[in-house]
Write an enzyme that holds these catalytic residues in place. Structure first.
Site, PDB file in Angstrom:
ATOM      1  N   HIS A  31       0.846  -1.205   0.000  1.00 42.57           N
ATOM      2  CA  HIS A  31       0.000   0.000   0.000  1.00 42.57           C
ATOM      3  C   HIS A  31       0.878   1.250   0.000  1.00 42.57           C
ATOM      4  O   HIS A  31       0.661   2.187  -0.786  1.00 42.57           O
ATOM      5  CB  HIS A  31      -0.900  -0.031   1.239  1.00 42.57           C
ATOM      6  CG  HIS A  31      -1.783   1.162   1.397  1.00 42.57           C
ATOM      7  ND1 HIS A  31      -3.139   1.142   1.141  1.00 42.57           N
ATOM      8  CD2 HIS A  31      -1.526   2.427   1.799  1.00 42.57           C
ATOM      9  CE1 HIS A  31      -3.658   2.332   1.369  1.00 42.57           C
ATOM     10  NE2 HIS A  31      -2.695   3.129   1.779  1.00 42.57           N
ATOM     11  N   GLU A  32       1.888   1.268   0.877  1.00 41.27           N
ATOM     12  CA  GLU A  32       2.754   2.445   0.976  1.00 41.27           C
ATOM     13  C   GLU A  32       3.707   2.544  -0.219  1.00 41.27           C
ATOM     14  O   GLU A  32       4.040   3.647  -0.654  1.00 41.27           O
ATOM     15  CB  GLU A  32       3.547   2.408   2.283  1.00 41.27           C
ATOM     16  CG  GLU A  32       2.697   2.376   3.546  1.00 41.27           C
ATOM     17  CD  GLU A  32       1.668   3.485   3.598  1.00 41.27           C
ATOM     18  OE1 GLU A  32       1.936   4.585   3.082  1.00 41.27           O
ATOM     19  OE2 GLU A  32       0.579   3.248   4.140  1.00 41.27           O
ATOM     20  N   ASP A  45      -4.766   7.507  -1.420  1.00 44.05           N
ATOM     21  CA  ASP A  45      -5.689   6.617  -0.715  1.00 44.05           C
ATOM     22  C   ASP A  45      -7.091   6.681  -1.301  1.00 44.05           C
ATOM     23  O   ASP A  45      -7.530   7.718  -1.809  1.00 44.05           O
ATOM     24  CB  ASP A  45      -5.745   6.982   0.773  1.00 44.05           C
ATOM     25  CG  ASP A  45      -4.465   6.617   1.497  1.00 44.05           C
ATOM     26  OD1 ASP A  45      -3.909   5.546   1.191  1.00 44.05           O
ATOM     27  OD2 ASP A  45      -4.021   7.398   2.352  1.00 44.05           O
ATOM     28  N   HIS A  81       2.148   4.477  -2.946  1.00 45.79           N
ATOM     29  CA  HIS A  81       2.279   5.916  -2.690  1.00 45.79           C
ATOM     30  C   HIS A  81       3.663   6.399  -3.121  1.00 45.79           C
ATOM     31  O   HIS A  81       3.807   7.382  -3.844  1.00 45.79           O
ATOM     32  CB  HIS A  81       2.136   6.209  -1.190  1.00 45.79           C
ATOM     33  CG  HIS A  81       0.740   6.188  -0.664  1.00 45.79           C
ATOM     34  ND1 HIS A  81      -0.286   6.901  -1.239  1.00 45.79           N
ATOM     35  CD2 HIS A  81       0.204   5.577   0.414  1.00 45.79           C
ATOM     36  CE1 HIS A  81      -1.388   6.718  -0.545  1.00 45.79           C
ATOM     37  NE2 HIS A  81      -1.126   5.910   0.469  1.00 45.79           N
TER      38      HIS A  81
END
Length: 923
Positions: A155-156, A166, A159
């Protein structure tokens, strides 16, 4: 102040390098050069290293499947703090350092704030700065709240690497969907769950139905979406990575374009997979059939710092007082900036190189003064940069057989046609080369040397008013050391005096600084009169005068008094150029000092493409709000552009009140080098620490729905936009390095820049009108004033976004635009919306400048017309809620009353019957 006990020195290093600090490269389908750095404030724990390996290994497999068999982690270096014990398998770093870390493992921003997050303040599709994991998170202690660490890492990583955002939104958890229902903000809508209010008092927890807010016509703030524990939906990782069934990113087919999430707001409603698919990573790869190999890990331990100064003394250093200016800056670096414990050597060069000082370990001021004697005093001859670098390697190898991880600070003014002869040797050496180019004729290959070795590069012009040289070497001095040892710049001022001989000013010493405070004054012709007073008005003297170097300096022993110090310099020549520089260090090792870091969004750019200036102000990991921040951008001809940077969530600034101050820069003067410096200040009435949760973090799971009941997780500490603490007055100055501009036109050109996009549009409704507010854009992005606004409304958010020009236009004839970055307010009557059963009106704005250039369509605001249908359980029927305790009490009391009444009536009837029987018997 207990929550500040993290050293968090990693933060001070990331922004200094500019936009390309990461060493990560995609080789085939595997990411190489990933750096995970453990903060020195983290207690030694070998288990942490094991868990980091497990996290990355799990993440690699998950990433491979999530990206349709494209990407995985191939090689990862783990940086271990110097204060951990030595183990034989630990190696000395080469070019890997904390400022290049992609992931940091450090204490939380505040106690209980263990959410993983990515420092990401740039635009959609642009890389982030770093990922922050806490030790407890890596050790698996927060899995219930954020899911497995490997999934959260992916998830990170999305980014960090691809610039996606998000797909949840804690500030807007629900929205009015085109289905006329209230939906939870999520992607995709196939994720099922329950909307409810979950509250606990001790061990007693209750679930309540969500109430409708009278103003927004959406659920009230305490309402949350609780996903079902067991799902079949596969998307999306950027919504809630902890759901077991989720293994994909949302794509164009299943992306929820209606949801008010950051991904939609920042990326023009494109899905995360669409953004990833447009990345250079994606374009350069094809899926592979075989499963990827596990990552290869290298354990690197930070060791004592080794620095060799390589100084140009060729003929070109005679011009513009360069030699003396270099010596002033180097003396300042040696006297104050370089930390104790470091090994320092000095080499100078012209046609050949000369070793002036072998490596000396700095333990006290005596070693510093000895090094001062080794600086060049005359400039002459040709130039051989390679000779200087090779001699520096020789100096370093007398202490260390390998030069891996050592630093060379190269100061050069001339052009050397043979510099590329040693480029391969430099690249293979493992050394880091920081370079400072003096004047416009410094060899451009020097910049390349810094780039390929992971060093910093900067530029100092020959203009008398330029004050970048001393600041630059101070920046080079910020190594991989504990933050309290770092030099903090409090003042840097240079002024050419003519009619008025006085240079007066003040310096604020705040309570987070003051240790080892050092004041440097320089002049060009004759030593000035110097006066300095502490906050109580007591004169402070005893400056050491170095007439040969045309400088004077003062070290204030211990910790300087907190407050406003006042200085006054009187020039003794006309004209005269004076400078004053004041540096200090953290006053208390347990309290992180206020830091300011600066960068441009790119290291190179081509006219007329705009650039963005960023400055981040922090205390530890806590953002500082309300500061006055000014950027000074100097071209290679000495012209300076001054920009006020803003943290208002408008124009170039992506997020309001995140401690990152931004502004567009388009005022290009010439081709070539530009240097950046930022000055920040604040007083007790304006500056605050923000205690809000940071954006761009792994989704917190409030709980699960299992068999129709909510099983809640421990709540994370509450945070609110207004949760702030006041801060004392302070000043800081930071150098942001160098960037290069090419293809600047000398011819008059038409208007090239449209107004910036409005991204903070908000709307409220009254009895018969709608009031909207936003931050005014400028004629050129965020400068000037637009000509007009086009406001349109619709009953459908998708129609408004996709077909803005066809939506109903609002009459704005009486709306006169204000200057950029001021607040705009406008009220209008909504008129007739053609859509039937409309529950909300959606509003958007487009700005038009005097050249008829239009901005992108703004973010979309909405107001409610009436209450939409509540949708308590997306995708299924709402389970029977557990009843409120007070309701249970009322129900019980009511039931008892009803039963009592029935019993009383029954007894009364029976008594009457018995009496009647008795009477009949007696007759």
């Amino acid at each position: 102040m207990g929550f500040f006990r993290s050293s968090v020195f990693l933060l001070a290093l990331h922004l200094l390098q500019g936009s390309s600090a990461s060493f990560v490269q995609l080789n085939g389908n595997g990411y190489e050069g990933v750096i995970v750095a453990i903060d020195p404030a983290v207690p030694e724990d070998e288990t942490l290293i094991t868990e980091i390996k497990d996290m990355v290994t799990t993440a690699s497999t998950f990433l491979f499947e999530a990206t349709e068999k494209r990407f995985f982690f191939k090689s990862v270096s783990i940086l271990i703090p110097e204060n951990w014990k030595n183990i034989t398998q630990y190696k000395r770093p080469k070019q890997e350092s904390y400022k290049h870390a992609d992931v940091i493992v450090a204490p939380p921003t505040l106690p209980g704030r263990d959410e993983p997050y990515t420092k990401q303040f740039t635009q959609c599709e642009e890389k982030g700065e770093y990922i922050h994991f806490t030790p407890d998170f890596v050790l698996g202690k927060k899995q219930d709240e954020f899911g497995p660490s490997g999934r959260a890492f992916v998830h990170e990583w999305a980014h960090l690497r691809w610039g996606v955002f998000d797909e949840y939104n804690d500030d807007e958890r629900f929205y009015s969907a085109s289905s006329k229902k209230i939906e939870a903000t999520r992607c995709s809508t196939g994720i099922t769950g329950t909307n409810g209010v979950y509250k606990c008092q001790g061990v007693i927890c209750i679930t309540q139905r969500c109430k409708i807010d009278a103003n927004t016509k959406l659920y009230e703030k305490d309402c949350q979406f609780f996903p079902d524990k067991y799902q079949t939906e596969k998307t999306s990782i950027m919504f809630m990575q902890g759901i077991n069934s989720i293994i994909e990113f949302c794509n164009e087919k299943n992306h929820n374009r209606e949801a008010p999430c950051l991904q939609n707001k920042m990326c023009n409603s494109r899905s995360t997979w669409e953004v990833i698919s447009s990345s250079e990573d994606f374009k350069g790869t094809v899926p592979i059939a075989a499963p990827p190999p596990p990552p290869v890990f290298t354990l690197l331990k930070i060791s004592e710092r080794t620095v060799c100064l390589v100084l140009d003394k060729s003929e070109s250093m005679k011009n513009y007082n360069r030699l003396n200016r270099m010596n002033q800056a180097v003396k300042y670096f040696l006297l104050q900036t370089i930390e104790n414990g470091s090994w320092v050597g000095i080499v100078d060069f012209d046609t050949t190189a000369h070793i002036r000082s072998k490596l000396i370990q700095i333990k006290s001021n005596s070693e510093r003064r000895k090094l001062l004697e080794s600086l060049p005093t005359e400039a002459s001859g040709g130039i051989s940069i390679c000779s200087g670098i090779e001699s520096a390697f020789q100096v370093i190898k007398e202490i260390y057989p390998q030069v891996d991880g050592s630093e060379i600070m190269l100061v050069v003014a001339g052009e050397d046609k043979n510099i590329r002869n040693c480029m391969d040797k430099v690249k293979q050496s493992g050394a880091i080369i920081h370079s400072l180019a003096f004047g416009p004729n410094a060899d451009p290959a020097v910049t390349e040397m810094s780039s390929i070795t992971g060093g910093m590069h900067t530029y100092a012009s020959d203009q008398a008013e330029s004050k970048g040289l001393t600041d630059t070497l101070r920046t080079f001095g910020l190594g991989s050391t504990h933050l309290p040892q770092h030099s903090l710049q409090l003042e840097s001022k240079r002024l050419t005096l003519r009619s008025n001989p006085w240079m007066n000013g003040t310096v604020i010493i705040d309570s987070t600084a003051g240790k080892d405070t050092f004041c440097l004054i320089t002049w060009d012709k004759q030593s000035p009169g110097i006066s300095l007073w502490d906050p109580s008005g007591t004169p402070t003297g005893n400056f050491t005068m170095d007439e040969g170097a045309k400088m004077a300096y003062l070290s204030i022993p211990g910790t300087a008094k907190v407050g406003v110090w006042t200085y006054s310099l009187q020039a003794k020549a006309n004209p005269e150029t004076l400078t004053i520089t004041v540096n200090s260090r953290a006053a208390n090792s347990a309290v992180p000092p206020i830091t300011v870091n600066a960068k441009m969004n790119r290291d190179t750019n081509t006219f007329p493409s705009p650039m963005i200036v960023y400055a981040e102000i922090l205390q530890g990991f806590i953002p500082i709000l309300g500061a006055n921040v000014t950027a000074f951008i100097e071209s290679n001809n000495g012209k300076v552009e001054v920009l006020e940077l803003l943290d208002n969530g408008a124009g170039a600034d992506s997020f309001k009140n995140d401690g990152v101050y931004s502004r567009y820069f388009t005022a290009y003067q010439d081709n070539g080098n530009y240097s950046l410096k930022v000055q920040a200040s604040g007083n007790t009435k304006t500056v605050m620490r923000s205690l809000r949760h940071l954006p761009n973090r792994g989704t917190y799971i409030p709980g699960w729905v299992v068999n129709g009941k909510i099983e809640g997780n421990p709540p994370i500490p509450e945070s609110d936009e207004d949760t702030r603490t006041n801060l004392e007055s302070f000043t800081r100055i930071a150098s942001g390095g160098v960037f290069v501009i090419s293809n600047v036109s000398k011819l008059p050109l038409p208007d090239l820049y449209p107004p910036s996009q409005i991204r903070d549009l908000e709307a409220t409704s009254g009895e018969d009108e709608i009031r909207i507010t936003w931050t005014a854009p400028g004629d050129d992005f965020d400068v000037g004033k637009v000509q007009q606004y086009i406001i349109r409304i619709s009953g459908s958010i998708l129609d408004l976004r996709d077909n803005f020009d066809d939506a109903l236009q609002v009459n704005t004839s009486d709306l006169s635009p204000n200057e950029a970055n001021t607040k705009e307010t406008f009220a209008f009557k909504p008129g007739n919306i053609s859509e039937e059963n409309t529950t909300h009106i959606f509003i958007a704005i487009q700005s038009v400048d005097k050249s008829n250039l239009t901005s992108k369509v703004s973010s979309i605001a909405q107001v409610a017309l009436f209450i939409p249908e509540a949708d308590y359980s997306p995708g299924k029927n709402y389970p029977n809620p557990r009843v409120n305790i007070s309701a249970l009490v009322l129900l019980a009391v009511g039931s008892v009353a009803v039963v009592s009444a029935i019993l009383s009536a029954t007894i009364c009837i029976l008594k009457k019957k018995r009496n009647a029987i008795r009477l009949r018997t007696e007759f």
